[in-house]
Scaffold this motif. Sequence first.
Motif, PDB file in Angstrom:
ATOM      1  N   ALA A  84      -0.725 -43.450  -2.067  1.00 51.40           N
ATOM      2  CA  ALA A  84      -0.264 -43.804  -0.438  1.00 51.40           C
ATOM      3  C   ALA A  84      -1.690 -44.104   0.260  1.00 51.40           C
ATOM      4  O   ALA A  84      -1.433 -44.721   1.145  1.00 51.40           O
ATOM      5  N   GLN A  85      -2.509 -43.400  -0.177  1.00 52.50           N
ATOM      6  CA  GLN A  85      -3.746 -43.718   0.620  1.00 52.50           C
ATOM      7  C   GLN A  85      -4.447 -45.020   0.740  1.00 52.50           C
ATOM      8  O   GLN A  85      -4.786 -45.752   1.672  1.00 52.50           O
ATOM      9  N   GLU A  86      -4.235 -45.438  -0.732  1.00 52.18           N
ATOM     10  CA  GLU A  86      -4.301 -47.176  -0.901  1.00 52.18           C
ATOM     11  C   GLU A  86      -3.439 -48.050  -0.117  1.00 52.18           C
ATOM     12  O   GLU A  86      -3.709 -48.722   0.575  1.00 52.18           O
ATOM     13  N   LEU A  87      -2.224 -47.636   0.020  1.00 50.07           N
ATOM     14  CA  LEU A  87      -1.193 -48.436   0.818  1.00 50.07           C
ATOM     15  C   LEU A  87      -1.322 -48.485   2.077  1.00 50.07           C
ATOM     16  O   LEU A  87      -1.096 -49.419   2.765  1.00 50.07           O
ATOM     17  N   LEU A  88      -1.531 -47.180   2.521  1.00 54.84           N
ATOM     18  CA  LEU A  88      -1.859 -47.106   4.147  1.00 54.84           C
ATOM     19  C   LEU A  88      -2.994 -47.850   4.614  1.00 54.84           C
ATOM     20  O   LEU A  88      -2.894 -48.666   5.626  1.00 54.84           O
ATOM     21  N   ALA A  89      -4.229 -47.956   3.679  1.00 49.50           N
ATOM     22  CA  ALA A  89      -5.409 -48.546   4.190  1.00 49.50           C
ATOM     23  C   ALA A  89      -5.179 -50.162   4.021  1.00 49.50           C
ATOM     24  O   ALA A  89      -5.338 -51.016   4.832  1.00 49.50           O
ATOM     25  N   ALA A  90      -4.545 -50.585   2.703  1.00 49.26           N
ATOM     26  CA  ALA A  90      -4.401 -52.078   2.559  1.00 49.26           C
ATOM     27  C   ALA A  90      -3.460 -52.538   3.180  1.00 49.26           C
ATOM     28  O   ALA A  90      -3.405 -54.029   3.821  1.00 49.26           O
ATOM     29  N   ASP A  91      -2.302 -51.976   3.556  1.00 49.76           N
ATOM     30  CA  ASP A  91      -0.856 -52.833   4.055  1.00 49.76           C
ATOM     31  C   ASP A  91      -0.977 -52.244   5.730  1.00 49.76           C
ATOM     32  O   ASP A  91      -0.302 -53.264   6.495  1.00 49.76           O
ATOM     33  N   TRP A  92      -1.590 -51.369   6.111  1.00 45.68           N
ATOM     34  CA  TRP A  92      -1.234 -50.679   7.536  1.00 45.68           C
ATOM     35  C   TRP A  92      -2.480 -50.511   8.361  1.00 45.68           C
ATOM     36  O   TRP A  92      -2.310 -50.214   9.545  1.00 45.68           O
ATOM     37  N   GLY A  93      -3.815 -50.670   7.738  1.00 44.74           N
ATOM     38  CA  GLY A  93      -4.954 -50.314   8.265  1.00 44.74           C
ATOM     39  C   GLY A  93      -4.789 -48.878   8.893  1.00 44.74           C
ATOM     40  O   GLY A  93      -5.611 -48.418   9.959  1.00 44.74           O
ATOM     41  N   VAL A  94      -4.476 -47.966   8.042  1.00 43.67           N
ATOM     42  CA  VAL A  94      -4.453 -46.571   8.268  1.00 43.67           C
ATOM     43  C   VAL A  94      -5.094 -45.794   7.344  1.00 43.67           C
ATOM     44  O   VAL A  94      -5.356 -46.127   6.090  1.00 43.67           O
ATOM     45  N   THR A  95      -6.145 -44.884   7.776  1.00 42.30           N
ATOM     46  CA  THR A  95      -6.931 -44.064   6.911  1.00 42.30           C
ATOM     47  C   THR A  95      -6.557 -43.066   7.026  1.00 42.30           C
ATOM     48  O   THR A  95      -5.827 -42.076   7.770  1.00 42.30           O
ATOM     49  N   ALA A  96      -6.723 -42.244   5.676  1.00 49.41           N
ATOM     50  CA  ALA A  96      -5.777 -40.951   5.185  1.00 49.41           C
ATOM     51  C   ALA A  96      -7.230 -40.421   4.399  1.00 49.41           C
ATOM     52  O   ALA A  96      -7.604 -41.078   3.327  1.00 49.41           O
ATOM     53  N   ASP A  97      -7.224 -39.078   4.448  1.00 48.25           N
ATOM     54  CA  ASP A  97      -7.936 -38.229   3.733  1.00 48.25           C
ATOM     55  C   ASP A  97      -7.027 -37.451   2.812  1.00 48.25           C
ATOM     56  O   ASP A  97      -6.009 -36.981   3.314  1.00 48.25           O
ATOM     57  N   VAL A  98      -7.378 -37.373   1.432  1.00 52.63           N
ATOM     58  CA  VAL A  98      -6.484 -36.764   0.551  1.00 52.63           C
ATOM     59  C   VAL A  98      -7.220 -35.429   0.077  1.00 52.63           C
ATOM     60  O   VAL A  98      -8.328 -35.423  -0.355  1.00 52.63           O
ATOM     61  N   TRP A  99      -6.380 -34.367   0.244  1.00 52.67           N
ATOM     62  CA  TRP A  99      -6.878 -33.071  -0.181  1.00 52.67           C
ATOM     63  C   TRP A  99      -6.076 -32.529  -1.148  1.00 52.67           C
ATOM     64  O   TRP A  99      -5.069 -32.731  -1.156  1.00 52.67           O
ATOM     65  N   SER A 100      -6.755 -31.882  -2.016  1.00 53.10           N
ATOM     66  CA  SER A 100      -6.079 -31.172  -3.255  1.00 53.10           C
ATOM     67  C   SER A 100      -5.799 -29.655  -2.860  1.00 53.10           C
ATOM     68  O   SER A 100      -6.659 -28.869  -2.697  1.00 53.10           O
ATOM     69  N   ALA A 101      -4.433 -29.381  -2.757  1.00 53.31           N
ATOM     70  CA  ALA A 101      -4.286 -28.236  -2.425  1.00 53.31           C
ATOM     71  C   ALA A 101      -3.897 -27.096  -3.751  1.00 53.31           C
ATOM     72  O   ALA A 101      -2.721 -27.473  -4.261  1.00 53.31           O
ATOM     73  N   THR A 102      -4.717 -26.742  -4.265  1.00 55.42           N
ATOM     74  CA  THR A 102      -4.491 -26.087  -5.554  1.00 55.42           C
ATOM     75  C   THR A 102      -3.694 -24.785  -5.526  1.00 55.42           C
ATOM     76  O   THR A 102      -2.922 -24.365  -6.583  1.00 55.42           O
ATOM     77  N   SER A 103      -3.498 -24.225  -4.239  1.00 59.16           N
ATOM     78  CA  SER A 103      -2.723 -22.911  -4.267  1.00 59.16           C
ATOM     79  C   SER A 103      -2.122 -22.870  -2.834  1.00 59.16           C
ATOM     80  O   SER A 103      -2.737 -22.406  -1.991  1.00 59.16           O
ATOM     81  N   TRP A 104      -0.914 -23.423  -2.641  1.00 56.45           N
ATOM     82  CA  TRP A 104      -0.221 -22.964  -1.517  1.00 56.45           C
ATOM     83  C   TRP A 104      -0.049 -21.245  -1.044  1.00 56.45           C
ATOM     84  O   TRP A 104      -0.433 -20.905  -0.110  1.00 56.45           O
ATOM     85  N   GLY A 105       0.269 -20.781  -2.221  1.00 55.35           N
ATOM     86  CA  GLY A 105       0.512 -19.278  -2.211  1.00 55.35           C
ATOM     87  C   GLY A 105      -0.837 -18.602  -1.987  1.00 55.35           C
ATOM     88  O   GLY A 105      -0.817 -17.513  -1.123  1.00 55.35           O
ATOM     89  N   GLU A 106      -2.242 -18.915  -2.278  1.00 50.90           N
ATOM     90  CA  GLU A 106      -3.337 -18.096  -2.252  1.00 50.90           C
ATOM     91  C   GLU A 106      -3.899 -18.373  -0.728  1.00 50.90           C
ATOM     92  O   GLU A 106      -4.255 -17.684  -0.122  1.00 50.90           O
ATOM     93  N   LEU A 107      -3.560 -19.557  -0.203  1.00 54.71           N
ATOM     94  CA  LEU A 107      -3.968 -20.036   1.339  1.00 54.71           C
ATOM     95  C   LEU A 107      -3.056 -19.018   2.128  1.00 54.71           C
ATOM     96  O   LEU A 107      -3.604 -18.573   3.081  1.00 54.71           O
ATOM     97  N   ARG A 108      -1.712 -18.933   1.701  1.00 58.49           N
ATOM     98  CA  ARG A 108      -1.109 -17.989   2.638  1.00 58.49           C
ATOM     99  C   ARG A 108      -1.544 -16.743   2.511  1.00 58.49           C
ATOM    100  O   ARG A 108      -1.500 -15.940   3.514  1.00 58.49           O
ATOM    101  N   ARG A 109      -1.578 -16.094   1.287  1.00 53.74           N
ATOM    102  CA  ARG A 109      -2.034 -14.614   1.209  1.00 53.74           C
ATOM    103  C   ARG A 109      -3.262 -14.393   1.885  1.00 53.74           C
ATOM    104  O   ARG A 109      -3.166 -13.390   2.850  1.00 53.74           O
ATOM    105  N   GLU A 110      -4.417 -15.189   1.868  1.00 53.47           N
ATOM    106  CA  GLU A 110      -5.444 -15.102   2.766  1.00 53.47           C
ATOM    107  C   GLU A 110      -5.228 -15.277   4.131  1.00 53.47           C
ATOM    108  O   GLU A 110      -5.692 -14.212   4.863  1.00 53.47           O
ATOM    109  N   ALA A 111      -4.326 -15.990   4.694  1.00 52.37           N
ATOM    110  CA  ALA A 111      -4.073 -16.002   5.997  1.00 52.37           C
ATOM    111  C   ALA A 111      -3.119 -14.783   6.480  1.00 52.37           C
ATOM    112  O   ALA A 111      -3.464 -14.502   7.741  1.00 52.37           O
TER     113      ALA A 111
END
Length: 889
Positions: free
Chosen positions: A756-783
Amino acid sequence: MTDPVAQLPSELDQLPDRDPEETAEWAASLDAVTKAAGPHRAAYLMRRSLQHAEGAGIALPKLLESDYVNTIPTSAEPAFDGDLEMESKITAWNRWNAAAMVTRGARYGVGGHIATFASAAWLYETGFNHFFRGKEGDGSGDQLYIQGHASPGIYARAFLDGRLSEQQLDNFRQESGGDGLPSYPHPRRLPWLWEFPTVSMGLGPLSAIYQARFNRYLTNRKIKDTSNSHVWAFLGDGEMDEPESTAALALAAREQLDNLTFVINCNLQRLDGPVRANFRVVQELEGAFRGAGWNVVKTLWGSAWDELFQLDTTGALIRRLREVPDAQFQTYATRDVAYIREHFFGAEPALAELAKLLSDAKIAECFYSSRGGHEARKVYAAYRAALEHKGAPTVILAQTVKGYTLGKGFESKNANHQMKKLSIDEFKGMRELLGLPIPDSAFEDGLVPYGHPGADSPEVRYLQEHRAALGGPAPARRVHAVALPEPEERAFKALYKGSGKQEMATTMAFVRLVKDLMRDKETGRRWVPIVPDEARTFGMESLFPSAGIYSPLGQTYEPVDRDQLMYYKEAKDGQILNEGITEAGAMADFIAAASSYATHGETMIPFYIFYSMFGWQRTGDQMWQLADQLGKGFIVGATAGRTTLTGEGLQHADGHSHLIASTNPASLNYDPAFAYEIAVIVKDGLRRMYGPQPEDVFYYLTVYNEPKQQPAMPEGVEDGIVKGLYRFKEGTPATADAPRLQLLGSGTAIHWALKAQELLAADWGVTADVWSATSWGELRREALECDEALLRGEQRVPYVTQALSGAPGPVLAVSDWMRAVPDQISQWVEQDWSSLGTDGFGLSDTREGARRHFGVDAESVTVAALAQLARRGEIPASKVKEAREQYGL
């Protein structure tokens, strides 16, 4: 005359009869006995013949049911190795204090159960005084699975022993102050006392079987000699209705686990009434266990019945006991003697004649209280027989009265499980029955007092001397934490480098990592791979010849694939536990291995791999049991996500296990996207669980079976991987004012986000940063921890907030899970939030078809991203419609 039923075709008709005339003579003899002496005499002779044949070594199928009498006759009971009078005093104090503790707690409405221990007191006390090995002797001691509702009696004994105080007894079921006692056996809540959580009924017996099996596994692999350890599981007859209670009986017999004894307290009552109202649960259980290959010892009747059986010259008494249903027998225990004479002994003339020889007092004693489970000599004989029996596990079916010694208001009453207290007058009656020196003045404050004969009393000295001889206090949990050395780095580096042009699923990456870790000189032998008969599905067949599949028999056959490189190899010292089709059994294996650091002082590293759909969903209760038992290890949900497994459909489509796993405070849950993330997570998990400061947690990792090119690990991302989020690929703006947003993806969804990052850039001129969320649960636990800190006046910013702070544009999260999984962190994200997920039932299709169906493929992610930007006014709304049409959505 021969019964016509006997003429029906049977398997015997397939065997050659070398002497039909002799066969006919035997049949005629049986007919003659039946005619002359009756069918009961004929049945007796047949059973005697079978018994003789068995003793002579003649192979015959065993009967599944015996008469409703004790397996061990009084004349064959071994000498009692103890002071019965002293043990009776000890048991009386424990009965009293168990009832007092629950009754005093009733002031605060916290409840408790009295009747269970009252019925089972001698089953426990005889074991504690003579059989149960403690942890301060040689080896690991015995493993005791205490019936949950009997916990007040165990607390009472610990009080008598000096291990608990009156204050602690008064804090039964009131733990928040820090000095209370948990309601049931909960190792996490009282880790110095309890070893095994057992109140989720059915899991205790299942775990006990696999614990006994794991003990043999440790011995056969020469990790620790556990030959002196015996597993005792105390169960209720009602509990045996749980399917898990009997799920592994055949395994225990097949593997000849004579280091295992079930003690089933057959008080004939479950929580609301009789266990088998119209039937006989003891006979049913005997048939089930005998059929599974267990040694069965029935301890039904107390010594008062000896006179009745001696007078029963016709067998009428035994026949009557065999036919009376359980509910009726319970009624006898609550009615007067006249009723028993009429309704029990009046059933046939021979019984009526027998009853004339019995006094009312004798009948009352037999029917009100004289049960095998209430007599130390009977229980002692049963336990001794269990330990001496070799080649099979033993089940002891001990009959008792629920609520015994608590008075007529409790004994055998249907409602006694829910009755939480006795009145002062009932306690005084109990005092007289038990012969306890508690004066009336002790009740003056309106409360029932605790009783104790004194720390230096003969009772306490006797108790402590017997426990010292058996290896110290029991139950007891001991932890001798010894940190494992870190494995060599090269196993992890192989995944750090990525797969190059080769495609590899993260399932295979995990298996490859563990295979390398199992070669480690220091810790390799401590890995315990567990799989429920799908090793080939998960690419683990390469472990077969190198690690071997554990079997106590080794390999007694030539495997069909012996000439292949990865042949099916079973071995006595095999490392892999391949459990067949039983997730529950595999999970019980995991629990035994995960808590071996405490049970045996031997740290093991189990990893259990399974279809993620069948983990937290099917055996989630065992995950809680694992957490309660403070187990450690890696639980691996393979083929994870709702769309990653092609073609299997709804039943194999998991979009929710991470949500269920997040409810367990001990479970650290990760959904890694890349092979190198797995390496980092496993390495950190080994440190946290088995390092110098071990934590009582376990890991749930999900891995997917979709082959993908695995990238090399970028620099400096390790901390973000462990914490749950890091930026994997920054977008390159086509222009300075190009619209921008943040794409968060986990697991296999990272690949849709990258496309999707590639499609957004190539077809629509939109820039996207891609993040790897390895653990939604650990993010919530720490929060959540940060939020809790605010209540204490501490200012802490959640990691997820910090990581995304200042990132331009809205945030769009995408995963192969239902949206509630990523939505767990939404409240701590300062940007506009939106998510995509696979809510709803799964379906059979290609990966591409399934992802289009759920709206999570790259094109759907692209359109959703554009829609977010349009809502913010950063692009025209027409662009969203144009994108839908272009991508065929």
